[in-house]
Write a protein that holds these residues in place. Structure first.
Motif, PDB file in Angstrom:
ATOM      1  N   LYS A 194       0.824  -1.217   0.000  1.00  0.00           N
ATOM      2  CA  LYS A 194       0.000   0.000   0.000  1.00  0.00           C
ATOM      3  C   LYS A 194       0.853   1.260   0.000  1.00  0.00           C
ATOM      4  N   SER A 195       2.050   1.155   0.557  1.00  0.00           N
ATOM      5  CA  SER A 195       2.919   2.333   0.576  1.00  0.00           C
ATOM      6  C   SER A 195       3.777   2.436  -0.688  1.00  0.00           C
ATOM      7  N   GLY A 196       3.646   1.437  -1.601  1.00  0.00           N
ATOM      8  CA  GLY A 196       4.350   1.504  -2.875  1.00  0.00           C
ATOM      9  C   GLY A 196       5.670   0.758  -2.915  1.00  0.00           C
ATOM     10  N   PHE A 197       5.902  -0.144  -1.990  1.00  0.00           N
ATOM     11  CA  PHE A 197       7.158  -0.903  -1.957  1.00  0.00           C
ATOM     12  C   PHE A 197       7.047  -2.121  -2.861  1.00  0.00           C
ATOM     13  N   THR A 198       8.064  -2.337  -3.721  1.00  0.00           N
ATOM     14  CA  THR A 198       8.012  -3.403  -4.722  1.00  0.00           C
ATOM     15  C   THR A 198       9.100  -4.442  -4.465  1.00  0.00           C
TER      16      THR A 198
END
Length: 709
Positions: free
Chosen positions: A19-23
């Protein structure tokens, strides 16, 4: 990471994002940028938020299982901070210098340092400092922001060893943990400076309890009480700690999951740490070592930072108990070793061996003196002995085990690690010395004579003798020899020797050239002069561990005339050489004696002395060089005599030996040989030089007779 990540896993995860954009690419970047060390396995991945471990579990689960000793996906972590359950915990302060317990805690709802925004990092700082500001009693303290820190505060925290610095490790930089440094980072400590909280370093918080001495029970008690107060302060502010039943406390690096706890002591183990099974002992106790300065640094004075390996699946109390029990055992071992008693009865069962010959080497194909004299009985008798510096029988014989020898050339096959080696392992070394040195007996007394006026003759015909040299070695008492010395000892020897040589005057005045800092011009000149020694390539020397840290603390000194040289920390502490063109070996020996006498005199003035005893003379690394350690040699043209079938037997009768002018095992060119004395021990320096003078004089007469037909 590289061990666990395959194409199938990457394909499954590459399009996912928390959700925080960590891939997944963010997760693995530190491991991609830092391939790791062939013998030191790093984790190679990080979490950017609490969700990372679940969303990317196809990678994290096998990484966690691999790193945490088989911790399974179905496992449940346990937490127990009831310090009253500890048994013992007051470790001997004669050995334990300091103790600490630390862990990390992450605030739920905020990204972790590899991924947090500037705003999130500042929010974490505000939450944590607000909680800490209300602690009272022994936990009352003050916060120091790195960004707003005064020079005085910075100096004080540095002096107290409490300050953490901007990350410079490639692993941390690849993890993006240094962004915006030092914004929203800081250090809080109580008034006694024994309870500390680091904010926004590698985790949201790093909580540390520490003190001098070995009372780890007291330190753990403070740790638990402070941590409980901290967690309570968060809870009443409606803040929660990242936690799951499976992974325990959630932190940035998978290696710190579970308790996140590292309990450690700085403990003095100079003898135990020199044993070849030190690492095995620690692993059996589930402990690990760092140098006292942290990381992979070498210990200073035998002081190591010893800590628990495990983090997850074991409670806090269990981990601290494991450290207490393990360090108590290490101290017992150290005490036994101080008394020169082996520690077999104290070894963990997992590394004990019942058969005393389990470590006996296979010498069936060997042809060296060590293999001749190391019987199974001798091995059993000596294998558990150890010198004060930690040198063992197995270390002494390793060069002979690794190098079986030549069918027609007998090598020695063992080395000394310190002066004590020759006494501690006398049952092996004495018969080797007797055979190598022509029957030298146990009751024999070595003699020394460095008076060149006692020589007769010594000026050879320069038509035949091209150059002359005399060399020996000297060792500084109190320091281990090159096969065993630490980096610190080697540097101390270099300083002692260079300081001593710096006062030489007159024709002996010279300059020191350290190999490490040598300019290209200096290197070329020393090569042209044939003075430069290289990093050992011989398997005999490499197996003796003489090339460690090369070229650190090695160097060459020579006088202005370049006819007196000293090699520092090559195969011995020093190799002292006098030489010149032509056949005036009397002059060469005179200079040699003057230099040696001045060297020893200056050493004594500075409260240092040479390794020497009445029986073995001057102590050096290889048993072949005991006694005088002297090799007097000439480069001599014998093209006709060398073709005679009796040439070798003539040399044997004169107690001389030959080699090529390039050294051992080098080819002879144009009939020019390097002829030198065979003996070292039981004869004085003058007697050995006289043998060379008389022998070479005879060889020249023979060559001259053959020339005339």
């Amino acid at each position: 990471m590289a061990t666990c990540l395959n194409r199938a896993i990457y394909s499954k995860l590459f399009s996912l994002s928390t959700k925080s954009g960590f891939t997944i690419d963010h997760v693995i970047q530190p491991g991609v940028d830092n391939p790791g060390h062939p013998f030191a396995m790093t984790v190679g991945c990080v979490a950017g938020d609490e969700e990372s471990y679940e969303l990317f579990s196809d990678l994290f689960d096998p990484v966690i299982e691999f790193r945490h000793n088989g911790y399974m996906k179905s496992s449940k972590h346990i937490s127990d901070r009831d310090y009253t359950k500890l048994v013992g915990g007051e470790l001997d302060p004669n050995y334990v210098l300091s103790s600490r317990v630390c862990t990390g805690r992450s605030i739920r709802g905020y990204s972790l340092p590899p991924h947090c925004t500037r705003e999130e990092r500042r929010c974490v700082e505000m939450i944590v400092t607000d909680v800490l500001s209300e602690l009272s009693g022994e936990f009352r303290g003050e916060y120091f922001s790195l960004k707003g820190m005064t020079e005085e505060e910075q100096k004080q925290l540095t002096d107290d060893n409490l300050l953490f610095n901007k990350p410079i490790s490639p692993l941390l930089l690849s993890s993006r943990m240094a962004r915006d440094w030092p914004d929203a980072r800081g250090i809080w400590h109580n008034e006694a400076k024994n309870f500390i909280v680091w904010i926004n370093e590698e985790d949201h918080t790093r909580i540390i309890s520490l003190d001098k001495g070995g009372n780890i029970r007291q330190i753990f008690t403070r740790f638990c009480e402070g941590l409980t107060k901290f967690e309570y302060g968060l809870s009443i502010r409606n803040q929660a700690i990242m936690w799951s039943d499976h992974l325990g406390y959630i932190l940035t690096c998978p290696s710190n999951l579970g308790t996140g706890l590292r309990a450690s002591v700085h403990v003095k183990l100079p003898n135990l740490s020199h044993t070849p099974i030190f690492k095995e002992i620690l692993l059996a106790l589930h402990l690990r070592k760092n140098g006292s300065e942290g990381g992979d640094e070498e210990s200073i004075g035998g002081v190591y930072d010893i800590s628990n390996i495990d983090r997850i699946g074991v409670s806090e109390v269990q981990l601290v108990q494991l450290l207490i029990d393990g360090v108590q055992l290490l101290i017992k071992m150290e005490i036994k070793l101080e008394k020169h008693t082996w520690i077999h009865d104290l070894l963990p069962e997992s590394i004990k061996t019942d058969d005393p010959l389990n470590g006996y080497p296979d010498l069936s194909l060997h042809n060296n003196l060590m293999a001749r004299h190391l019987s199974p009985t001798t091995y059993v008798h000596l294998k558990d002995k150890i010198t004060a510096s930690g040198f063992t029988l197995d270390q002494a014989i390793q060069t002979g085990v690794d190098n079986p020898g030549h069918p027609f050339i007998i090598t020695v096959g063992c080395v000394a690690g310190d002066e004590e080696t020759y006494g501690t392992f006398a049952d092996l070394f004495d018969p080797i010395i007797r055979e190598r040195h022509n029957g030298y007996n146990l009751d024999a007394i070595h003699k020394t004579d460095l008076n060149p006026t006692h020589l007769k003759g010594g000026e050879f015909d320069s038509k035949y003798v091209l150059s002359s040299r005399v060399r020996t070695g000297r060792s500084i008492r109190g320091y281990s020899l090159p096969p065993q010395c630490t980096r610190d000892e080697r540097r101390c020897v270099e300083k002692i020797v260079v300081d001593t040589l710096s006062v030489f005057s007159g024709e002996l005045q010279g300059k020191y050239f350290p190999l490490k800092d040598m300019t290209e011009e200096e290197q070329k000149q020393l090569i042209d002069d044939h003075f430069l020694f290289d990093k050992p390539l011989s398997p005999l020397l490499l197996a003796s561990r003489m090339a460690r840290d090369w070229p650190d603390a090695r160097g060459i000194w020579h006088n202005e005339a370049k006819n007196l040289l000293v090699w520092v920390n090559e195969e011995d502490h020093t190799r002292i050489i006098s030489m010149e063109k032509g056949g005036n070996i009397r002059k060469v020996f005179t200079r040699f004696c003057e230099g040696l006498k001045m060297f020893e005199s200056e050493l004594n003035k500075n409260m240092h002395e040479l390794m020497w005893n009445e029986h073995l003379g001057y102590i050096l690394t290889c048993p072949s060089n005991l006694g005088t350690g002297l090799r007097a040699g000439v480069h001599i043209k014998l093209p006709k005599l060398s073709l005679e079938k009796d040439f070798d037997s003539i040399l044997d009768s004169l107690r001389l030996q030959k080699r090529g002018t390039g050294g051992v095992d080098t080819d002879v060119k144009n009939g020019v040989f390097d002829i030198s004395n065979v003996d070292r021990l039981g004869f004085s320096e003058v007697e050995l030089i006289q043998k060379v003078i008389d022998g070479v004089t005879l060889l020249i007469q023979m060559e001259n007779n053959l020339e005339r037909g």
